[in-house]
Design a protein around this motif. Structure first.
Motif, PDB file in Angstrom:
ATOM      1  N   VAL A  68       0.652  -1.149  -0.204  1.00  0.00           N
ATOM      2  CA  VAL A  68      -0.024  -0.063  -0.052  1.00  0.00           C
ATOM      3  C   VAL A  68       1.103   1.165   0.187  1.00  0.00           C
ATOM      4  O   VAL A  68       0.369   2.534  -0.801  1.00  0.00           O
ATOM      5  N   PHE A  69       2.584   1.653   0.731  1.00  0.00           N
ATOM      6  CA  PHE A  69       3.155   2.547   0.735  1.00  0.00           C
ATOM      7  C   PHE A  69       3.679   3.016  -0.667  1.00  0.00           C
ATOM      8  O   PHE A  69       3.479   3.721  -1.099  1.00  0.00           O
ATOM      9  N   ALA A  70       4.183   1.210  -1.064  1.00  0.00           N
ATOM     10  CA  ALA A  70       4.664   1.715  -2.625  1.00  0.00           C
ATOM     11  C   ALA A  70       3.855   2.127  -3.227  1.00  0.00           C
ATOM     12  O   ALA A  70       4.199   3.418  -4.296  1.00  0.00           O
ATOM     13  N   GLN A  71       2.129   1.617  -3.446  1.00  0.00           N
ATOM     14  CA  GLN A  71       0.666   2.354  -4.455  1.00  0.00           C
ATOM     15  C   GLN A  71       0.747   3.700  -4.267  1.00  0.00           C
ATOM     16  O   GLN A  71       0.344   4.626  -5.038  1.00  0.00           O
ATOM     17  N   ASP A  72       0.882   3.785  -2.396  1.00  0.00           N
ATOM     18  CA  ASP A  72       1.023   5.291  -2.275  1.00  0.00           C
ATOM     19  C   ASP A  72       1.963   6.379  -3.010  1.00  0.00           C
ATOM     20  O   ASP A  72       1.261   7.739  -3.592  1.00  0.00           O
ATOM     21  N   ALA A  73       3.348   5.709  -2.849  1.00  0.00           N
ATOM     22  CA  ALA A  73       4.159   6.982  -2.996  1.00  0.00           C
ATOM     23  C   ALA A  73       4.325   6.834  -4.981  1.00  0.00           C
ATOM     24  O   ALA A  73       4.111   7.893  -5.382  1.00  0.00           O
ATOM     25  N   ARG A  74       3.587   6.027  -5.309  1.00  0.00           N
ATOM     26  CA  ARG A  74       3.809   5.785  -6.796  1.00  0.00           C
ATOM     27  C   ARG A  74       2.446   6.741  -7.470  1.00  0.00           C
ATOM     28  O   ARG A  74       2.416   7.950  -7.832  1.00  0.00           O
ATOM     29  N   THR A  75       1.266   6.732  -6.528  1.00  0.00           N
ATOM     30  CA  THR A  75       0.579   7.840  -6.896  1.00  0.00           C
ATOM     31  C   THR A  75       0.941   8.899  -6.755  1.00  0.00           C
ATOM     32  O   THR A  75       0.762  10.413  -7.172  1.00  0.00           O
ATOM     33  N   GLU A  76       1.689   9.360  -5.485  1.00  0.00           N
ATOM     34  CA  GLU A  76       1.960  10.881  -5.754  1.00  0.00           C
ATOM     35  C   GLU A  76       2.959  11.124  -6.459  1.00  0.00           C
ATOM     36  O   GLU A  76       3.416  12.519  -6.649  1.00  0.00           O
ATOM     37  N   LEU A  77       3.655  10.267  -6.287  1.00  0.00           N
ATOM     38  CA  LEU A  77       4.774  10.136  -7.310  1.00  0.00           C
ATOM     39  C   LEU A  77       3.826  11.641  -8.616  1.00  0.00           C
ATOM     40  O   LEU A  77       4.616  11.845  -9.422  1.00  0.00           O
ATOM     41  N   ARG A  78       3.046  10.755  -9.090  1.00  0.00           N
ATOM     42  CA  ARG A  78       2.356  11.192 -10.146  1.00  0.00           C
ATOM     43  C   ARG A  78       2.084  12.917 -10.120  1.00  0.00           C
ATOM     44  O   ARG A  78       1.508  13.434 -11.235  1.00  0.00           O
ATOM     45  N   ARG A  79       1.390  13.312  -8.999  1.00  0.00           N
ATOM     46  CA  ARG A  79       1.081  14.235  -8.550  1.00  0.00           C
ATOM     47  C   ARG A  79       2.184  15.365  -8.601  1.00  0.00           C
ATOM     48  O   ARG A  79       1.823  16.688  -8.949  1.00  0.00           O
ATOM     49  N   VAL A  81       4.929  18.014 -10.011  1.00  0.00           N
ATOM     50  CA  VAL A  81       4.925  19.072 -11.231  1.00  0.00           C
ATOM     51  C   VAL A  81       6.147  19.460 -11.509  1.00  0.00           C
ATOM     52  O   VAL A  81       7.234  19.893 -11.183  1.00  0.00           O
ATOM     53  N   TRP A  82       6.677  18.382 -12.266  1.00  0.00           N
ATOM     54  CA  TRP A  82       8.120  18.304 -13.255  1.00  0.00           C
ATOM     55  C   TRP A  82       8.794  19.879 -13.741  1.00  0.00           C
ATOM     56  O   TRP A  82       7.858  20.245 -14.365  1.00  0.00           O
ATOM     57  N   PRO A  83       9.954  20.550 -13.288  1.00  0.00           N
ATOM     58  CA  PRO A  83      10.227  21.801 -14.058  1.00  0.00           C
ATOM     59  C   PRO A  83      10.066  21.191 -15.409  1.00  0.00           C
ATOM     60  O   PRO A  83      10.602  20.155 -15.660  1.00  0.00           O
ATOM     61  N   THR A  84      10.047  21.930 -16.284  1.00  0.00           N
ATOM     62  CA  THR A  84      11.121  22.158 -17.447  1.00  0.00           C
ATOM     63  C   THR A  84      12.099  22.201 -18.012  1.00  0.00           C
ATOM     64  O   THR A  84      13.119  22.443 -17.166  1.00  0.00           O
ATOM     65  N   ARG A  85      12.511  21.700 -19.075  1.00  0.00           N
ATOM     66  CA  ARG A  85      13.803  21.431 -19.234  1.00  0.00           C
ATOM     67  C   ARG A  85      14.675  22.768 -19.144  1.00  0.00           C
ATOM     68  O   ARG A  85      15.656  23.312 -18.902  1.00  0.00           O
TER      69      ARG A  85
END
Length: 125
Positions: A68-79, A81-85
């Motif tokens: 469950v922790f790994a799934q939650d971490a993956r969900t947070e990773l999708r949220r 906002v990554w910087p542009t190049r």
């Protein structure tokens, strides 16, 4: 009575985790000790044993919580906002410039202190 059942389940979970760890260790030991067997077969065996160990560990309470922790971490990773190049390049250049300036400042400070101690003690060039 519920506390006793919880304790027994926890003991069984601990036993399952130890069996999973020992199973994984035996798989790694077998991988390296059976060097006369093809690497492909050894790798497939190790992957199979690792999957069996993970499946066994998943049946425990800690294993389910880890999943469950790994799934939650993956969900947070999708949220995230990554910087542009462009932002990444600009930030990297700023960091490099600051590191260069601090390095030059420390080098000059070192030279000044070396000269000062040399002048006070008469040692050095």
């Amino acid at each position: 009575m519920a506390a006793k059942a919880q304790t027994q389940e926890s003991g069984l979970d601990t036993l399952k985790l130890w069996v999973a760890i020992l199973l994984l260790g035996a798989g790694v030991f077998g991988f390296y000790s059976l060097d006369d067997v093809s690497v492909l077969y050894r790798a497939l065996g190790l992957v199979g044993i690792a999957l069996a160990a993970v499946a066994l560990a998943y049946t425990t309470d800690k294993g389910r919580r880890a999943w469950v922790f790994a799934q939650d971490a993956r969900t947070e990773l999708r949220r995230v906002v990554w910087p542009t190049r462009t932002e990444t390049v600009q930030t990297t250049l700023i960091v490099l410039l600051i590191v260069l300036l601090v390095g030059i400042f420390l080098w000059l400070l070192d030279m000044l202190l070396q000269w000062g101690f040399g002048a006070i003690t008469g040692v050095g060039g």
